[in-house]
Design a protein around this motif. Sequence first.
Motif: not given
Length: 112
Positions: A63-67
């Motif tokens: 989530l930290v990277f993809h969003l």
Amino acid sequence: MLSFFIVFWVAAFFDKDYIHYTGIVGSLNVGVMVFLFLRELLLSNEIVNYKKLLPFWVSVGFLVFHLPAIPFFSFWSYMKNRDLLPILYSLIVLMNIIISFGLLWSSRRVEY
């Protein structure tokens, strides 16, 4: 969503303009799947020990990277200079740190 990703992935082999759409659809797919996993975790009895679960840390790392990467992939062709790439690189490093922390922090499940 998976079928959209596969369509854009195959189209990227024939036309390089679709590579940006592959990143967007892939990040959206990962984001939705991670939210569904976190919802399932929240509704289960394992929520008490969520800090000890490796899948929790991996999903938080994703989530930290993809969003935040969705806007980068969306406006990639409009960016004239690449001044914002260090932000994307730092998100990659942060994701790997979170996953590594989860590998160290989580408890192993020994099943015989």
